[in-house]
Design a protein around this motif. Structure first.
Motif, PDB file in Angstrom:
ATOM      1  N   MET A   1      77.025  13.222  31.880  1.00 14.02           N
ATOM      2  CA  MET A   1      77.776  11.908  32.043  1.00 14.02           C
ATOM      3  C   MET A   1      78.360  11.715  33.210  1.00 14.02           C
ATOM      4  SD  MET A   1      79.129  10.888  27.893  1.00 14.02           S
ATOM      5  CE  MET A   1      78.210  11.386  26.599  1.00 14.02           C
ATOM      6  N   THR A   2      79.232  12.583  33.660  1.00 13.01           N
ATOM      7  CA  THR A   2      79.884  12.590  35.014  1.00 13.01           C
ATOM      8  C   THR A   2      78.657  12.342  36.123  1.00 13.01           C
ATOM      9  OG1 THR A   2      81.262  14.164  34.155  1.00 13.01           O
ATOM     10  CG2 THR A   2      81.470  13.910  36.384  1.00 13.01           C
ATOM     11  N   SER A   3      77.824  12.883  36.113  1.00 11.04           N
ATOM     12  CA  SER A   3      76.502  12.822  37.208  1.00 11.04           C
ATOM     13  C   SER A   3      76.220  11.498  37.138  1.00 11.04           C
ATOM     14  CB  SER A   3      75.394  13.917  36.820  1.00 11.04           C
ATOM     15  OG  SER A   3      74.361  13.464  37.236  1.00 11.04           O
ATOM     16  N   SER A   4      75.740  10.950  35.931  1.00  8.06           N
ATOM     17  CA  SER A   4      75.359   9.615  36.061  1.00  8.06           C
ATOM     18  C   SER A   4      76.160   8.463  36.330  1.00  8.06           C
ATOM     19  CB  SER A   4      74.465   9.187  34.725  1.00  8.06           C
ATOM     20  OG  SER A   4      75.389   9.250  33.655  1.00  8.06           O
ATOM     21  N   GLY A   5      77.558   8.773  35.812  1.00 13.72           N
ATOM     22  CA  GLY A   5      78.658   7.752  35.903  1.00 13.72           C
ATOM     23  C   GLY A   5      79.189   7.880  37.481  1.00 13.72           C
ATOM     24  N   SER A   6      78.904   8.821  38.087  1.00 11.49           N
ATOM     25  CA  SER A   6      79.710   8.881  39.352  1.00 11.49           C
ATOM     26  C   SER A   6      78.859   8.093  40.341  1.00 11.49           C
ATOM     27  CB  SER A   6      79.635  10.355  40.018  1.00 11.49           C
ATOM     28  OG  SER A   6      78.195  10.883  40.268  1.00 11.49           O
ATOM     29  N   VAL A   7      77.752   7.519  39.931  1.00 12.19           N
ATOM     30  CA  VAL A   7      77.265   6.713  41.251  1.00 12.19           C
ATOM     31  C   VAL A   7      77.736   5.154  41.112  1.00 12.19           C
ATOM     32  CG1 VAL A   7      75.060   7.904  41.322  1.00 12.19           C
ATOM     33  CG2 VAL A   7      75.098   6.169  39.700  1.00 12.19           C
ATOM     34  N   ILE A   8      78.386   4.831  39.896  1.00 13.47           N
ATOM     35  CA  ILE A   8      79.022   3.518  39.793  1.00 13.47           C
ATOM     36  C   ILE A   8      80.266   3.417  40.505  1.00 13.47           C
ATOM     37  CG2 ILE A   8      79.793   1.885  38.080  1.00 13.47           C
ATOM     38  CD1 ILE A   8      76.711   2.489  38.132  1.00 13.47           C
ATOM     39  N   GLU A   9      80.424   2.626  41.465  1.00 13.78           N
ATOM     40  CA  GLU A   9      81.578   2.411  42.361  1.00 13.78           C
ATOM     41  C   GLU A   9      82.790   1.549  41.775  1.00 13.78           C
ATOM     42  OE1 GLU A   9      79.428   1.413  45.615  1.00 13.78           O
ATOM     43  OE2 GLU A   9      78.910   3.415  45.727  1.00 13.78           O
ATOM     44  N   SER A  10      82.238   0.484  40.880  1.00 17.71           N
ATOM     45  CA  SER A  10      83.252  -0.612  40.981  1.00 17.71           C
ATOM     46  C   SER A  10      83.410  -0.967  39.446  1.00 17.71           C
ATOM     47  CB  SER A  10      83.100  -1.734  41.765  1.00 17.71           C
ATOM     48  OG  SER A  10      81.741  -2.174  41.389  1.00 17.71           O
ATOM     49  N   LEU A  11      82.636  -0.646  38.414  1.00 15.27           N
ATOM     50  CA  LEU A  11      82.608  -1.076  36.955  1.00 15.27           C
ATOM     51  C   LEU A  11      83.051   0.174  36.152  1.00 15.27           C
ATOM     52  CD1 LEU A  11      79.316  -3.472  37.121  1.00 15.27           C
ATOM     53  CD2 LEU A  11      81.811  -3.962  37.545  1.00 15.27           C
ATOM     54  N   PRO A  12      83.568  -0.325  35.080  1.00 13.96           N
ATOM     55  CA  PRO A  12      83.740   0.864  34.183  1.00 13.96           C
ATOM     56  C   PRO A  12      82.427   0.833  33.178  1.00 13.96           C
ATOM     57  CG  PRO A  12      84.844  -1.197  33.313  1.00 13.96           C
ATOM     58  CD  PRO A  12      84.346  -1.324  34.850  1.00 13.96           C
ATOM     59  N   ILE A  13      82.044   2.100  32.540  1.00 15.06           N
ATOM     60  CA  ILE A  13      80.951   2.400  31.748  1.00 15.06           C
ATOM     61  C   ILE A  13      81.699   2.646  30.554  1.00 15.06           C
ATOM     62  CG2 ILE A  13      79.117   3.856  31.296  1.00 15.06           C
ATOM     63  CD1 ILE A  13      79.363   5.020  34.356  1.00 15.06           C
ATOM     64  N   LEU A  14      81.192   1.777  29.451  1.00 17.84           N
ATOM     65  CA  LEU A  14      81.555   1.689  28.243  1.00 17.84           C
ATOM     66  C   LEU A  14      80.553   2.592  27.506  1.00 17.84           C
ATOM     67  CD1 LEU A  14      83.040  -1.835  27.446  1.00 17.84           C
ATOM     68  CD2 LEU A  14      84.315   0.179  28.394  1.00 17.84           C
ATOM     69  N   ARG A  15      80.916   3.509  26.437  1.00 15.23           N
ATOM     70  CA  ARG A  15      80.060   4.349  25.747  1.00 15.23           C
ATOM     71  C   ARG A  15      80.639   4.018  24.246  1.00 15.23           C
ATOM     72  NH1 ARG A  15      80.824   7.440  30.608  1.00 15.23           N
ATOM     73  NH2 ARG A  15      78.741   7.977  31.571  1.00 15.23           N
ATOM     74  N   PRO A  16      80.388   3.232  23.441  1.00 18.56           N
ATOM     75  CA  PRO A  16      81.132   2.962  22.464  1.00 18.56           C
ATOM     76  C   PRO A  16      80.617   3.918  21.517  1.00 18.56           C
ATOM     77  CG  PRO A  16      79.671   1.092  22.712  1.00 18.56           C
ATOM     78  CD  PRO A  16      79.702   1.999  24.055  1.00 18.56           C
ATOM     79  N   LEU A  17      79.590   4.616  21.371  1.00 23.11           N
ATOM     80  CA  LEU A  17      79.109   5.670  20.509  1.00 23.11           C
ATOM     81  C   LEU A  17      79.403   7.006  20.806  1.00 23.11           C
ATOM     82  CD1 LEU A  17      75.559   4.198  19.978  1.00 23.11           C
ATOM     83  CD2 LEU A  17      77.587   3.454  19.063  1.00 23.11           C
ATOM     84  N   CYS A  18      80.131   7.213  21.860  1.00 24.34           N
ATOM     85  CA  CYS A  18      80.356   8.807  22.259  1.00 24.34           C
ATOM     86  C   CYS A  18      80.903   9.459  21.006  1.00 24.34           C
ATOM     87  CB  CYS A  18      81.501   8.430  23.507  1.00 24.34           C
ATOM     88  SG  CYS A  18      81.108   9.741  24.631  1.00 24.34           S
ATOM     89  N   GLY A  19      81.800   8.884  20.319  1.00 25.09           N
ATOM     90  CA  GLY A  19      82.284  10.032  19.281  1.00 25.09           C
ATOM     91  C   GLY A  19      81.740  10.031  17.781  1.00 25.09           C
ATOM     92  N   PHE A  20      80.591   9.261  17.965  1.00 28.47           N
ATOM     93  CA  PHE A  20      79.818   9.159  16.747  1.00 28.47           C
ATOM     94  C   PHE A  20      78.738  10.049  16.466  1.00 28.47           C
ATOM     95  CE2 PHE A  20      80.462   4.440  16.120  1.00 28.47           C
ATOM     96  CZ  PHE A  20      81.667   4.645  15.748  1.00 28.47           C
ATOM     97  N   ASP A  21      78.591  10.468  15.109  1.00 22.58           N
ATOM     98  CA  ASP A  21      77.458  11.510  14.622  1.00 22.58           C
ATOM     99  C   ASP A  21      76.114  10.485  14.675  1.00 22.58           C
ATOM    100  OD1 ASP A  21      79.146  13.537  14.517  1.00 22.58           O
ATOM    101  OD2 ASP A  21      79.176  13.398  12.324  1.00 22.58           O
ATOM    102  N   LYS A  22      75.016  11.296  14.672  1.00 27.67           N
ATOM    103  CA  LYS A  22      73.537  10.442  14.640  1.00 27.67           C
ATOM    104  C   LYS A  22      73.674   9.587  13.438  1.00 27.67           C
ATOM    105  CE  LYS A  22      69.834   9.156  16.661  1.00 27.67           C
ATOM    106  NZ  LYS A  22      69.712   8.522  18.206  1.00 27.67           N
ATOM    107  N   ASN A  23      74.032  10.370  12.236  1.00 26.29           N
ATOM    108  CA  ASN A  23      73.920   9.459  11.018  1.00 26.29           C
ATOM    109  C   ASN A  23      74.791   8.253  10.884  1.00 26.29           C
ATOM    110  OD1 ASN A  23      76.087  11.019  10.411  1.00 26.29           O
ATOM    111  ND2 ASN A  23      74.950  12.379   8.960  1.00 26.29           N
ATOM    112  N   GLU A  24      75.848   8.540  11.459  1.00 27.79           N
ATOM    113  CA  GLU A  24      76.771   7.280  11.521  1.00 27.79           C
ATOM    114  C   GLU A  24      76.116   6.075  12.225  1.00 27.79           C
ATOM    115  OE1 GLU A  24      81.188   8.924  11.479  1.00 27.79           O
ATOM    116  OE2 GLU A  24      80.206   9.628  13.241  1.00 27.79           O
TER     117      GLU A  24
END
Ligand code: ATP
Ligand code: MG
Length: 384
Positions: A297-320
């Protein structure tokens, strides 16, 4: 007797000075959802009433309102003259047949000779006499019969409340650009941000002819399901075939996914800027697959200069996530087995913890700007 649907809203109540704005957007969203059905929406104190619709449309109206964020609960109600006999006639239509019930009266019309407790007792008593299989339980009833005596001489009678989807009205919390694949996660990620009031635009990357038309149609269908909740959406479709071929030809194969992700992010950021989206949204969930480690995520996120990246599922299990996907109605579409561009040229041993210096060294072998512009020239925009 007239059929009415009562719409109660939730957190909008909390918004102090902004309340007018939230209510206006909420009412507009309900109007959009009910487009094509004859009806009138009226504001009442602390809620809305949908009136003047054909009874045969009741189920369809309920179905659509259950997809409008901001709706806390709904009731199908009958509007009658404020008169005990008329109220009881309406109550009879909600007669639960068997089990326990209680009557809950709210009296805005203080001139009515009986107070709420007396109306509960009177109507409850009549219902018990009318159907001897019923019993009263004021603490834990199976059915609650609501009676609202309004100030204008009419009353609303309704049965158990039906849950809405909750959340905030779409259009009250900015706009996001969702990276949507054909998978299970990203449509749910979009749903969750729409639920907090965000308008959603989508971008999908394909690598035709390695990915086929069915994969593309699947994404359009998923965007349409999401659009039912997000007051519509727009799907930006971008071809990344040449980017993938270049990566495959020139770079260490283990970095294919890592490098492709960085291109996707950059392209999504440019499209976001163009349409006024203020953030990117992805369906990533920590540790779910090799590319979703914190280093990935750091690698893909580091190319974004000026916008936040929201990952609303970051803390969810697949079954959730799957449960949410089912609830929103996307799951059966998501599991159709078509290839996503990320699975084309998939390496046997993708890097799991990419080091930024290595990623940059691999990327230096490519004409990044040229490839981005070439991909952007393939942009197709589909209104959903
Ligand atoms: P999903 O179920 O959303 O496809 P996933 O578990 O398959 O997620 P990945 O394939 O690693 O995970 O993708 C992670 C995220 O990257 C996706 O949730 C989505 O936001 C974005 N993404 C992946 N592929 C595409 C694509 N072809 N077009 C647009 N975004 C994509
Ligand atoms: Mg995927």
């Amino acid at each position: 007797m007239e059929n009415v649907i009562i719409v109660r809203y939730c957190e909008i109540h909390l918004k102090g000075n902004n309340r007018g704005f939230f209510e206006r957007v909420f009412a507009e969203n309900m109007e959009k959802a009910l487009k094509g059905i004859k009806h009138v929406i009226r504001k009442q104190s602390g809620r809305y009433a949908v009136e003047e619709f054909a009874v045969s449309e009741t189920d369809e109206i309920m179905r659509r309102l259950q997809k409008v964020f901001g709706v806390h609960t709904l009731s199908v109600a009958l509007k009658v003259k404020t008169d005990l006999d008329e109220i009881f006639e309406a109550v009879k239509t909600f007669n639960p047949q068997v089990g326990s019930f209680k009557v809950e009266t709210h009296r805005a019309d203080k001139k009515f000779p009986l107070n709420s407790m007396q109306i509960n007792a009177e109507i409850g008593g009549r219902l018990l006499a009318y159907n001897r299989k019923l019993s009263v339980d004021v603490h834990n009833p199976q059915t609650v019969i609501g009676i609202d005596l309004r100030e204008n001489g009419t009353s609303l009678v309704f049965g158990n409340l039906i849950n809405g989807v909750g959340g905030m009205p779409v259009g009250t919390a900015g706009k996001g650009m969702l990276l949507i694949s054909g998978g299970i996660d990203s449509p749910v990620a979009g749903y969750m941000m729409a639920k907090r009031g965000m308008k959603i635009e989508c971008v999908h990357f394909h690598s035709y002819p390695y990915t086929n038309m069915q994969a593309r149609e699947k994404v359009e269908e998923l965007a349409a399901v999401l659009g039912e909740y997000s007051c519509g959406t727009t799907l930006n479709v971008v071809k990344v075939t040449h980017i993938q071929e270049e990566i495959h030809k020139k770079c260490n194969g283990d970095y294919v996914v890592t490098l492709l992700r960085r291109f996707m992010m950059r392209i999504a950021e440019r499209l976001a800027k163009k349409c006024g989206a203020q953030c990117l949204i992805t369906g990533e969930s920590l540790g779910q697959v090799a590319s979703q480690t914190i280093e990935g995520m750091t690698s893909s996120g580091s190319v974004i200069e000026s916008l936040p990246i929201l990952r609303p599922l970051c803390g969810f299990d697949k079954n959730e996530i799957i449960e949410r996907s089912r609830n929103m109605g996307a799951f059966d579409i998501s599991i159709r087995p078509y290839e996503d561009c990320c699975t084309v040229f998939l390496p046997k041993h993708p890097v799991i913890h990419p080091k930024i210096s290595d990623v940059l060294a691999e990327e230096a072998k490519l004409d990044v700007e040229g490839l981005i512009n070439e991909a952007l020239s393939t942009l197709e925009i589909v209104k959903i």
